[in-house]
Design a protein around this motif. Structure first.
Motif, short mmCIF file in Angstrom:
data_model
loop_
_atom_site.label_atom_id
_atom_site.label_comp_id
_atom_site.label_asym_id
_atom_site.label_seq_id
_atom_site.Cartn_x
_atom_site.Cartn_y
_atom_site.Cartn_z
N ILE A 55 67.36 149.54 100.62
CA ILE A 55 66.18 149.06 99.91
C ILE A 55 65.24 150.21 99.56
N GLN A 56 65.08 151.15 100.47
CA GLN A 56 64.23 152.31 100.19
C GLN A 56 64.74 153.09 98.99
N TRP A 57 66.06 153.22 98.89
CA TRP A 57 66.64 153.93 97.74
C TRP A 57 66.38 153.17 96.45
N ALA A 58 66.53 151.84 96.50
CA ALA A 58 66.28 151.02 95.30
C ALA A 58 64.83 151.16 94.85
N ILE A 59 63.92 151.09 95.79
CA ILE A 59 62.49 151.21 95.45
C ILE A 59 62.17 152.59 94.88
N LYS A 60 62.72 153.62 95.50
CA LYS A 60 62.51 155.00 95.02
C LYS A 60 62.95 155.16 93.57
N ASN A 61 64.06 154.48 93.21
CA ASN A 61 64.60 154.60 91.86
C ASN A 61 64.08 153.52 90.91
N LYS A 62 63.16 152.69 91.41
CA LYS A 62 62.53 151.64 90.60
C LYS A 62 63.56 150.64 90.07
N PHE A 63 64.53 150.29 90.95
CA PHE A 63 65.53 149.29 90.63
C PHE A 63 65.20 147.99 91.34
N ASN A 64 65.62 146.88 90.76
CA ASN A 64 65.48 145.59 91.43
C ASN A 64 66.50 145.49 92.57
N TYR A 65 66.17 144.72 93.58
CA TYR A 65 67.11 144.54 94.69
C TYR A 65 66.95 143.13 95.26
N ASP A 66 67.98 142.70 95.98
CA ASP A 66 67.94 141.43 96.69
C ASP A 66 68.81 141.57 97.93
N ILE A 67 68.59 140.67 98.90
CA ILE A 67 69.35 140.68 100.14
C ILE A 67 70.13 139.38 100.23
N LEU A 68 71.44 139.47 100.26
CA LEU A 68 72.32 138.32 100.41
C LEU A 68 72.95 138.37 101.81
N VAL A 69 73.53 137.24 102.22
CA VAL A 69 74.04 137.15 103.59
C VAL A 69 75.42 136.51 103.61
N MET A 70 76.33 137.09 104.37
CA MET A 70 77.61 136.46 104.69
C MET A 70 77.54 136.06 106.16
N ALA A 71 77.65 134.76 106.43
CA ALA A 71 77.53 134.24 107.80
C ALA A 71 78.89 133.77 108.29
N LYS A 72 79.22 134.15 109.52
CA LYS A 72 80.52 133.82 110.11
C LYS A 72 80.39 132.58 110.98
N GLN A 73 81.20 131.57 110.69
CA GLN A 73 81.15 130.32 111.46
C GLN A 73 81.67 130.49 112.87
N ASN A 74 82.60 131.39 113.05
CA ASN A 74 83.24 131.54 114.36
C ASN A 74 83.23 132.99 114.84
N PRO A 75 82.04 133.58 115.02
CA PRO A 75 81.99 134.97 115.50
C PRO A 75 82.49 135.05 116.93
N ILE A 76 82.85 136.25 117.35
CA ILE A 76 83.24 136.44 118.74
C ILE A 76 82.05 136.09 119.63
N ARG B 195 73.97 131.26 95.06
CA ARG B 195 73.42 131.16 96.42
C ARG B 195 73.38 132.54 97.08
N LYS B 196 72.37 132.74 97.93
CA LYS B 196 72.25 134.00 98.66
C LYS B 196 72.99 133.96 99.99
N PHE B 197 73.54 132.81 100.30
CA PHE B 197 74.16 132.58 101.61
C PHE B 197 75.61 132.19 101.41
N TYR B 198 76.53 132.90 102.08
CA TYR B 198 77.95 132.58 101.99
C TYR B 198 78.49 132.35 103.39
N LEU B 199 79.03 131.17 103.62
CA LEU B 199 79.54 130.79 104.94
C LEU B 199 81.06 130.96 104.96
N THR B 200 81.55 131.66 105.96
CA THR B 200 82.98 131.91 106.04
C THR B 200 83.45 131.84 107.48
#
Length: 246
Positions: A110-131, A165-170
């Protein structure tokens, strides 16, 4: 660069190819790609693991995350995003990429994106069965994807709301690579952020998921993978799906 020059560049750039080399090498890596030649990057670069307790390198063997040993052997546990992104930036027509990371590297991206004046977003991959190893921490059931895009880059308006969607369930499935990602998730990013026949780059190709997804969606691909073993696996995956992809 004019549209005519871009067409000439694409005609000379070799696509649908996997290079068995370190993408950060001073010769033969990304540095040798023509500037302004890539439309989209979708990649799973090395992470950086600072905490070796809990579910990572717990002394209790029953809770030890053994796949981290495999990641370490192929150089996937130390990474500086800014150095990588600075090399990548001039190679893109407009900067546009999806970068998997753990929480340690969210801020540097994110710091790099801001420094370069680019748009950014945070997406998530969520694991249904983590260890099920927590050891005084929340479960390690999330991976983050930082999207960084330059103003004026393409973003689809197609009607499949799930792609937005910003959320991906796997479910965690043992793949041939210790950090293998779901093909369907990679396809989502490619559909949203590129046109058919665009060039999709994955500098850390692993077992070839991005190339398979790009080919399935009628995009061109370029991949770099330092491991000879995984290069061969990626090529076999692509060859095995040729009859079903087109």
């Amino acid at each position: 660069m004019t549209e005519k020059h871009l067409d000439e560049l694409e005609n000379t750039l070799q696509t649908n190819i996997i290079y068995n080399t370190d993408c950060l090498a001073l010769k033969g890596g990304l540095i040798d790609l023509p500037n302004k030649s890539i439309d989209l990057v979708v990649t799973d670069p090395p992470y950086k693991f600072e905490n070796q307790g809990g579910g990572f390198y717990a002394k209790n063997k029953s809770t030890q995350r053994m796949y981290l040993d495999a990641l370490k052997k192929i150089g996937c546990c130390e990474f500086n995003p800014a150095e990588f992104l600075d090399i990548l930036k001039p190679k893109m027509k407009k900067f546009y990429g999806y970068f998997f990371c753990n929480k340690t590297l969210v801020v540097p991206y994110i710091q790099w994106a801001i420094k370069n004046k680019f748009n950014y977003d945070i997406l998530v991959m969520a694991k249904q069965n983590p260890i099920p190893s927590y050891n005084n921490h929340h479960l390690s059931d999330l991976e983050y994807i930082i999207m960084i895009r330059e103003k004026g880059s393409y973003f689809s308006k197609h009607k499949d709301v799930d792609d937005f969607r910003k959320f991906y369930l796997t479910s965690c499935k043992k793949g041939v690579h210790p950090a293998e990602k779901p093909v369907d998730l990679i396809k989502r990013f490619i559909r949203l952020s590129s046109h058919e026949n665009d060039i999709v780059l994955d500098p850390f190709l692993g077992s070839g998921t991005t190339a398979v997804a790009a080919k399935d969606l009628n995009r061109k691909y370029i991949g770099y993978e330092i491991s000879k073993e995984y290069c061969q696996i990626a090529k076999k995956r692509i060859a095995a799906e040729k009859n079903t992809l087109f």
